[in-house]
Design a protein around this motif. Structure first.
Motif, PDB file in Angstrom:
ATOM      1  N   GLU A   1       1.116  -1.007  -0.797  1.00 24.15           N
ATOM      2  CA  GLU A   1      -0.005  -0.058  -0.174  1.00 24.15           C
ATOM      3  C   GLU A   1       0.894   1.074  -0.244  1.00 24.15           C
ATOM      4  O   GLU A   1      -0.104   2.265  -0.420  1.00 24.15           O
ATOM      5  CB  GLU A   1      -1.212   0.443   0.822  1.00 24.15           C
ATOM      6  CG  GLU A   1      -2.232  -0.877   0.920  1.00 24.15           C
ATOM      7  CD  GLU A   1      -2.538  -1.105   3.094  1.00 24.15           C
ATOM      8  OE1 GLU A   1      -2.955  -0.068   2.595  1.00 24.15           O
ATOM      9  OE2 GLU A   1      -2.443  -2.171   3.145  1.00 24.15           O
ATOM     10  N   LEU A   2       1.743   1.083   0.819  1.00 29.50           N
ATOM     11  CA  LEU A   2       2.837   2.314   0.597  1.00 29.50           C
ATOM     12  C   LEU A   2       4.701   1.748   0.494  1.00 29.50           C
ATOM     13  O   LEU A   2       4.590   0.175   1.052  1.00 29.50           O
ATOM     14  CB  LEU A   2       3.514   3.158   2.093  1.00 29.50           C
ATOM     15  CG  LEU A   2       4.410   3.953   2.562  1.00 29.50           C
ATOM     16  CD1 LEU A   2       4.144   4.964   1.615  1.00 29.50           C
ATOM     17  CD2 LEU A   2       3.652   4.384   3.803  1.00 29.50           C
ATOM     18  N   ILE A   3       5.181   2.699  -0.550  1.00 30.95           N
ATOM     19  CA  ILE A   3       6.111   1.541  -0.540  1.00 30.95           C
ATOM     20  C   ILE A   3       7.732   3.084  -0.431  1.00 30.95           C
ATOM     21  O   ILE A   3       7.121   4.070  -0.897  1.00 30.95           O
ATOM     22  CB  ILE A   3       6.786   1.803  -2.610  1.00 30.95           C
ATOM     23  CG1 ILE A   3       5.536   0.387  -2.886  1.00 30.95           C
ATOM     24  CG2 ILE A   3       8.341   1.115  -2.431  1.00 30.95           C
ATOM     25  CD1 ILE A   3       5.941  -0.543  -4.247  1.00 30.95           C
ATOM     26  N   LEU A   4       7.861   2.457   0.332  1.00 30.65           N
ATOM     27  CA  LEU A   4       9.285   3.439   0.818  1.00 30.65           C
ATOM     28  C   LEU A   4      10.745   3.409   0.606  1.00 30.65           C
ATOM     29  O   LEU A   4      11.627   2.315  -0.448  1.00 30.65           O
ATOM     30  CB  LEU A   4      10.129   3.009   2.566  1.00 30.65           C
ATOM     31  CG  LEU A   4       8.462   2.932   3.006  1.00 30.65           C
ATOM     32  CD1 LEU A   4       8.796   2.501   4.330  1.00 30.65           C
ATOM     33  CD2 LEU A   4       7.916   4.586   3.276  1.00 30.65           C
TER      34      LEU A   4
ATOM     35  N   LEU B   1       1.437  -0.588  -9.084  1.00 36.69           N
ATOM     36  CA  LEU B   1       0.784  -0.664  -8.469  1.00 36.69           C
ATOM     37  C   LEU B   1       0.162   0.613  -8.255  1.00 36.69           C
ATOM     38  O   LEU B   1      -1.195   0.582  -7.370  1.00 36.69           O
ATOM     39  CB  LEU B   1       0.770  -0.829  -6.620  1.00 36.69           C
ATOM     40  CG  LEU B   1       2.396  -2.339  -6.985  1.00 36.69           C
ATOM     41  CD1 LEU B   1       2.823  -2.992  -4.706  1.00 36.69           C
ATOM     42  CD2 LEU B   1       1.232  -3.726  -6.833  1.00 36.69           C
ATOM     43  N   ASN B   2       0.348   1.402  -8.390  1.00 33.25           N
ATOM     44  CA  ASN B   2       0.389   2.334  -8.357  1.00 33.25           C
ATOM     45  C   ASN B   2      -0.178   2.828  -6.684  1.00 33.25           C
ATOM     46  O   ASN B   2      -1.343   3.268  -6.521  1.00 33.25           O
ATOM     47  CB  ASN B   2      -0.810   2.758  -9.476  1.00 33.25           C
ATOM     48  CG  ASN B   2      -1.147   4.379  -9.506  1.00 33.25           C
ATOM     49  OD1 ASN B   2      -0.702   4.879  -9.716  1.00 33.25           O
ATOM     50  ND2 ASN B   2      -3.215   4.338  -9.401  1.00 33.25           N
ATOM     51  N   CYS B   3       1.033   2.644  -6.105  1.00 35.60           N
ATOM     52  CA  CYS B   3       0.237   3.209  -4.639  1.00 35.60           C
ATOM     53  C   CYS B   3       1.139   4.223  -4.237  1.00 35.60           C
ATOM     54  O   CYS B   3       2.488   4.925  -4.798  1.00 35.60           O
ATOM     55  CB  CYS B   3       0.358   2.108  -3.908  1.00 35.60           C
ATOM     56  SG  CYS B   3       1.797   1.267  -3.986  1.00 35.60           S
ATOM     57  N   LYS B   4       0.578   4.884  -2.740  1.00 33.02           N
ATOM     58  CA  LYS B   4       1.597   5.905  -2.589  1.00 33.02           C
ATOM     59  C   LYS B   4       3.323   5.237  -2.184  1.00 33.02           C
ATOM     60  O   LYS B   4       3.723   4.037  -1.692  1.00 33.02           O
ATOM     61  CB  LYS B   4       1.074   5.880  -1.028  1.00 33.02           C
ATOM     62  CG  LYS B   4      -0.445   6.703  -1.282  1.00 33.02           C
ATOM     63  CD  LYS B   4      -1.027   7.006   0.450  1.00 33.02           C
ATOM     64  CE  LYS B   4      -2.392   7.346  -0.310  1.00 33.02           C
ATOM     65  NZ  LYS B   4      -2.827   7.460   1.125  1.00 33.02           N
ATOM     66  N   THR B   5       3.781   6.709  -2.680  1.00 37.10           N
ATOM     67  CA  THR B   5       5.550   6.467  -2.270  1.00 37.10           C
ATOM     68  C   THR B   5       5.705   7.414  -1.670  1.00 37.10           C
ATOM     69  O   THR B   5       5.843   8.168  -1.520  1.00 37.10           O
ATOM     70  CB  THR B   5       6.329   6.603  -3.380  1.00 37.10           C
ATOM     71  OG1 THR B   5       6.048   7.405  -4.624  1.00 37.10           O
ATOM     72  CG2 THR B   5       5.774   5.512  -4.854  1.00 37.10           C
TER      73      THR B   5
END
Length: 175
Positions: free
Chosen positions: A69-72, A95-99
């Motif tokens: 859900e989140l990529i760091l 994924l078009n997730c939050k980064t």
């Protein structure tokens, strides 16, 4: 008692060899530090594309399979900035997730980093002591994040970077 569903977070170390510069093959201290800080609160996975010498395609597949859900994105040097932006691009494609990018590069070049439409947030300075709170705020879409010191983001097309108010304490006490 049923297990609590934890948010899925993926920490990615990009492969410095993608940049076609002098590849940096030493392990980064960010992985064990962040793992020890995040593993209890989140479902954390790590892709060390640098240590495993993964290609961009291999990294893309592993990001996609993570269902994060989140990529760091750890960005510990300005020299390999293209590599870090490539990780953000792969993350959004997969994924078009939050980064969120953290490390030396976004700390010293925050405005430049946030011009990349693939990067949603940056963390300035040390993550220790703040990473759990900031990740939770991002994942919960907490508007209080906008007042959080040492965070950068975009709002209505404008880059906003909140200055750092405090610096790192004793890491041994944090883990």
């Amino acid at each position: 008692m049923l297990p609590v569903n934890k948010h899925k977070i993926l920490l990615v170390v990009g492969n410095t060899a993608w940049d076609c510069k002098r590849a940096f093959t030493e392990p980064t201290s960010a992985v064990p530090i962040l793992t020890s800080l995040l593993k209890e609160k989140f479902d954390l996975q790590v892709i060390d594309a640098n240590g495993r010498n993964l290609s961009e395609q291999q990294t893309f597949i592993e990001i996609q399979n993570s269902q994060a859900e989140l990529i760091l994105i750890t960005a510990l040097s300005v020299e390999w900035h293209n590599c870090y932006h490539k990780v953000a691009e792969l993350a959004k494609q997969a994924l078009n997730c939050k980064t969120m990018m953290g490390g030396v590069y976004p700390t010293v070049s925050g405005d430049h980093v946030l011009k990349d439409h693939n990067i949603d947030y940056i963390m300035l300075g040390y993550a220790e002591g703040r990473i759990n709170k900031v990740c939770r705020m991002i994942l919960d879409s907490d508007i209080k994040l906008e007042q959080e010191p040492g965070i950068g983001y975009k709002k209505n097309g404008k880059i906003i970077i909140n200055p750092i108010h405090t610096y790192i304490g004793d890491v041994k006490e944090m883990v």
